[in-house]
Write an enzyme that holds these catalytic residues in place. Structure first.
Site, mmCIF file in Angstrom:
data_model
loop_
_atom_site.group_PDB
_atom_site.id
_atom_site.type_symbol
_atom_site.label_atom_id
_atom_site.label_comp_id
_atom_site.label_asym_id
_atom_site.label_seq_id
_atom_site.Cartn_x
_atom_site.Cartn_y
_atom_site.Cartn_z
ATOM 1 N N ARG A 64 -9.800 -4.192 -7.604
ATOM 2 C CA ARG A 64 -8.748 -4.291 -6.066
ATOM 3 C C ARG A 64 -7.835 -3.188 -6.164
ATOM 4 O O ARG A 64 -7.338 -1.982 -4.898
ATOM 5 C CB ARG A 64 -8.557 -5.613 -5.923
ATOM 6 C CG ARG A 64 -8.227 -5.808 -4.532
ATOM 7 C CD ARG A 64 -8.203 -7.109 -3.991
ATOM 8 N NE ARG A 64 -7.732 -7.011 -2.718
ATOM 9 C CZ ARG A 64 -6.249 -7.480 -2.013
ATOM 10 N NH1 ARG A 64 -5.687 -8.205 -3.142
ATOM 11 N NH2 ARG A 64 -6.288 -7.980 -0.412
ATOM 12 N N HIS A 68 -8.053 -0.285 -3.444
ATOM 13 C CA HIS A 68 -7.091 0.219 -1.937
ATOM 14 C C HIS A 68 -5.234 1.630 -2.823
ATOM 15 O O HIS A 68 -5.427 1.859 -1.149
ATOM 16 C CB HIS A 68 -6.050 -1.348 -2.437
ATOM 17 C CG HIS A 68 -6.574 -2.664 -1.603
ATOM 18 N ND1 HIS A 68 -5.678 -3.521 -0.822
ATOM 19 C CD2 HIS A 68 -8.262 -3.120 -1.759
ATOM 20 C CE1 HIS A 68 -7.109 -4.723 -0.448
ATOM 21 N NE2 HIS A 68 -7.661 -4.256 -1.279
ATOM 22 N N VAL A 72 -6.814 5.155 0.965
ATOM 23 C CA VAL A 72 -5.399 5.164 1.698
ATOM 24 C C VAL A 72 -4.880 7.142 0.897
ATOM 25 O O VAL A 72 -4.488 7.205 0.108
ATOM 26 C CB VAL A 72 -4.608 4.424 1.593
ATOM 27 C CG1 VAL A 72 -2.708 5.234 2.428
ATOM 28 C CG2 VAL A 72 -5.122 2.954 2.412
ATOM 29 N N GLY A 74 -7.144 8.903 -0.496
ATOM 30 C CA GLY A 74 -7.883 9.302 -1.581
ATOM 31 C C GLY A 74 -6.648 9.033 -2.826
ATOM 32 O O GLY A 74 -5.804 7.782 -2.406
ATOM 33 N N SER A 78 -0.819 6.493 -4.556
ATOM 34 C CA SER A 78 0.541 6.175 -3.659
ATOM 35 C C SER A 78 0.191 4.531 -3.804
ATOM 36 O O SER A 78 1.477 4.504 -3.019
ATOM 37 C CB SER A 78 -0.917 6.766 -1.968
ATOM 38 O OG SER A 78 -1.553 5.906 -1.988
ATOM 39 N N ASN A 96 -2.279 -5.776 1.804
ATOM 40 C CA ASN A 96 -1.366 -5.323 0.082
ATOM 41 C C ASN A 96 -0.530 -6.557 -0.140
ATOM 42 O O ASN A 96 -0.286 -6.795 -0.653
ATOM 43 C CB ASN A 96 -1.142 -4.375 -0.018
ATOM 44 C CG ASN A 96 -1.942 -3.065 0.574
ATOM 45 O OD1 ASN A 96 -3.317 -3.574 0.412
ATOM 46 N ND2 ASN A 96 -1.108 -1.759 0.378
ATOM 47 N N PRO A 165 -10.384 -2.449 4.411
ATOM 48 C CA PRO A 165 -11.104 -3.813 5.112
ATOM 49 C C PRO A 165 -9.862 -4.875 5.758
ATOM 50 O O PRO A 165 -9.854 -5.524 4.370
ATOM 51 C CB PRO A 165 -12.263 -3.211 4.641
ATOM 52 C CG PRO A 165 -12.115 -2.317 4.016
ATOM 53 C CD PRO A 165 -11.351 -2.242 3.747
ATOM 54 N N HIS A 195 -17.012 -8.577 -5.248
ATOM 55 C CA HIS A 195 -16.553 -9.460 -4.862
ATOM 56 C C HIS A 195 -17.110 -10.461 -5.745
ATOM 57 O O HIS A 195 -17.162 -11.569 -5.110
ATOM 58 C CB HIS A 195 -16.796 -10.403 -3.489
ATOM 59 C CG HIS A 195 -15.953 -9.261 -2.926
ATOM 60 N ND1 HIS A 195 -15.793 -9.175 -1.411
ATOM 61 C CD2 HIS A 195 -14.849 -8.603 -2.649
ATOM 62 C CE1 HIS A 195 -14.743 -8.387 -1.188
ATOM 63 N NE2 HIS A 195 -13.906 -8.032 -1.383
ATOM 64 N N THR A 196 -17.580 -10.214 -6.750
ATOM 65 C CA THR A 196 -18.874 -11.353 -7.334
ATOM 66 C C THR A 196 -17.524 -12.108 -8.474
ATOM 67 O O THR A 196 -17.853 -12.306 -8.946
ATOM 68 C CB THR A 196 -19.610 -10.365 -8.094
ATOM 69 O OG1 THR A 196 -20.341 -11.403 -9.299
ATOM 70 C CG2 THR A 196 -19.394 -9.482 -9.350
ATOM 71 N N ASP A 256 -21.411 -9.996 -11.954
ATOM 72 C CA ASP A 256 -23.074 -10.084 -11.959
ATOM 73 C C ASP A 256 -23.298 -10.348 -10.692
ATOM 74 O O ASP A 256 -22.163 -9.403 -9.657
ATOM 75 C CB ASP A 256 -23.147 -11.060 -12.426
ATOM 76 C CG ASP A 256 -22.722 -12.684 -11.784
ATOM 77 O OD1 ASP A 256 -22.574 -12.528 -10.604
ATOM 78 O OD2 ASP A 256 -22.750 -13.747 -12.806
#
Length: 332
Positions: A64, A68, A72, A74, A78, A96, A165, A195-196, A256
């Site tokens: 994550r 994230h 922002v 690239g 940052s 965040n 998002p 999100h698995t 998975d």
């Protein structure tokens, strides 16, 4: 004629040499640290292994962090910068704050790399390699990581609030967010498969737990309501914002394709997951979800393609950035 051949050979050789050297001239390459820090990936892998062994959820947290960061300005690390007198950190942005984890793991990796190869390995490359290792250590696919990123000299608090998002985003908003980064609908679905693994805070899925659609209200077989009761038992209507639930109730610690099965059964945790089906009026995304749900190999191949693409968003190379000696601060 022989002189002409020799001349062409020399020109062609210079051209080839230029291509092989492009790691310093604007392109990412696989063996960027081959000479300057040959054990970089071994060092990072070992530390990620230790972190994930201590806390299996850390795999999702490192993945994550990479996501994230890239959304922002690239993939420029940052996200790792702390606030100072001239700049508000992206860590303080709404998506965040009290949510992102893993900064200490990156700090430890950077400390070891500065000891082994001073002033050499960028924090942006560390994030990218760590994300790959995190996925692989949880049973997901592996891939070669293109390297040679430099670190940003600034952060964007406003950009983090604008481009990352929301867990309650509509499908239209998600598509727009990804399009802004040069990613298409296929990338959106493949990368949503992240999100698995991992967990989300009550604050992120409360709306999912308490707001129902017309289809869900008329739920003869309790397809949705039984799952919603589970969520409500974890997350009350008010308070307990930091309580967490697994993003994938089936195999919460394994990378998975069960995330896609959850969506098809109406049992994905976040609103932004469920809209891939409920707001897909043309059916194209639904077909992609079905494909991944029935073929994990296909999902893995698509995920690798999309995350490599994401890792190349607006990268800084050559003299456009720097190699920070401490990922939390610029060198000046």
């Amino acid at each position: 004629m022989d002189i002409l051949k020799i001349l062409l050979f020399v020109i062609f050789g210079v051209f080839l040499f230029g291509i092989e050297s492009l790691g310093d001239d604007g392109l990412l390459v696989f063996d960027y640290y081959k000479e300057t820090c040959p054990f970089v990936e071994d060092i990072i892998r070992r530390q990620v292994e230790i972190a994930v062994l201590k806390d299996p959820r850390m795999a999702a947290s490192l993945l994550r962090l990479h996501f994230h960061d890239c959304f922002v300005m690239g993939c420029d690390a940052s996200i790792l910068l702390d606030s100072n007198d001239e700049m508000v950190s992206e860590k303080q942005a709404a998506p965040n704050l009290n949510s992102l984890r893993g900064f200490d793991v990156i700090d430890e990796i950077k400390y070891l790399l500065e000891d082994a190869c001073p002033y050499t390995v960028s924090c942006a490359d560390i994030l990218t390699i760590a994300a790959r290792d995190a996925v692989e250590l949880r049973g997901g696919p592996g891939w070669q990581v293109l390297l040679g990123r430099k670190d940003s000299l600034k952060a964007s608090f406003d950009g983090a609030n604008k481009y990352i998002p929301s867990p309650n985003s509509s499908l239209e908003t998600l598509i727009a967010n990804f399009h802004e980064q040069g990613l298409d609908v296929y990338d959106l679905v493949a990368l949503s498969g992240s999100h698995t693994i991992g967990k989300a805070r009550c604050l992120s899925f409360r709306q999912r737990a308490y707001q129902t659609s017309a289809e869900e209200e008329y739920d003869r077989y309790e397809r949705y309501n039984s799952y919603r009761r589970v969520l409500r038992s974890i997350c009350p209507e008010t308070g307990q914002d930091q309580r967490v639930a697994p993003l994938d109730f089936r195999t919460p610690a394994r990378f998975d394709n069960h995330y896609f099965l959850n969506i098809l059964e109406g049992k994905a945790l976040l609103g932004s997951d469920n809209v891939l089906i409920t707001q897909d009026h043309e059916g194209e995304i639904t077909r992609q979800v079905w494909s991944y749900a029935s073929d994990q190999t296909l999902f893995f191949a698509s995920f690798v393609k999309s995350i490599v693409k994401m890792g190349n968003i607006n990268v800084l190379t050559a003299n456009l950035g720097e190699v920070r000696t401490n990922c939390r601060f610029t060198n000046h």
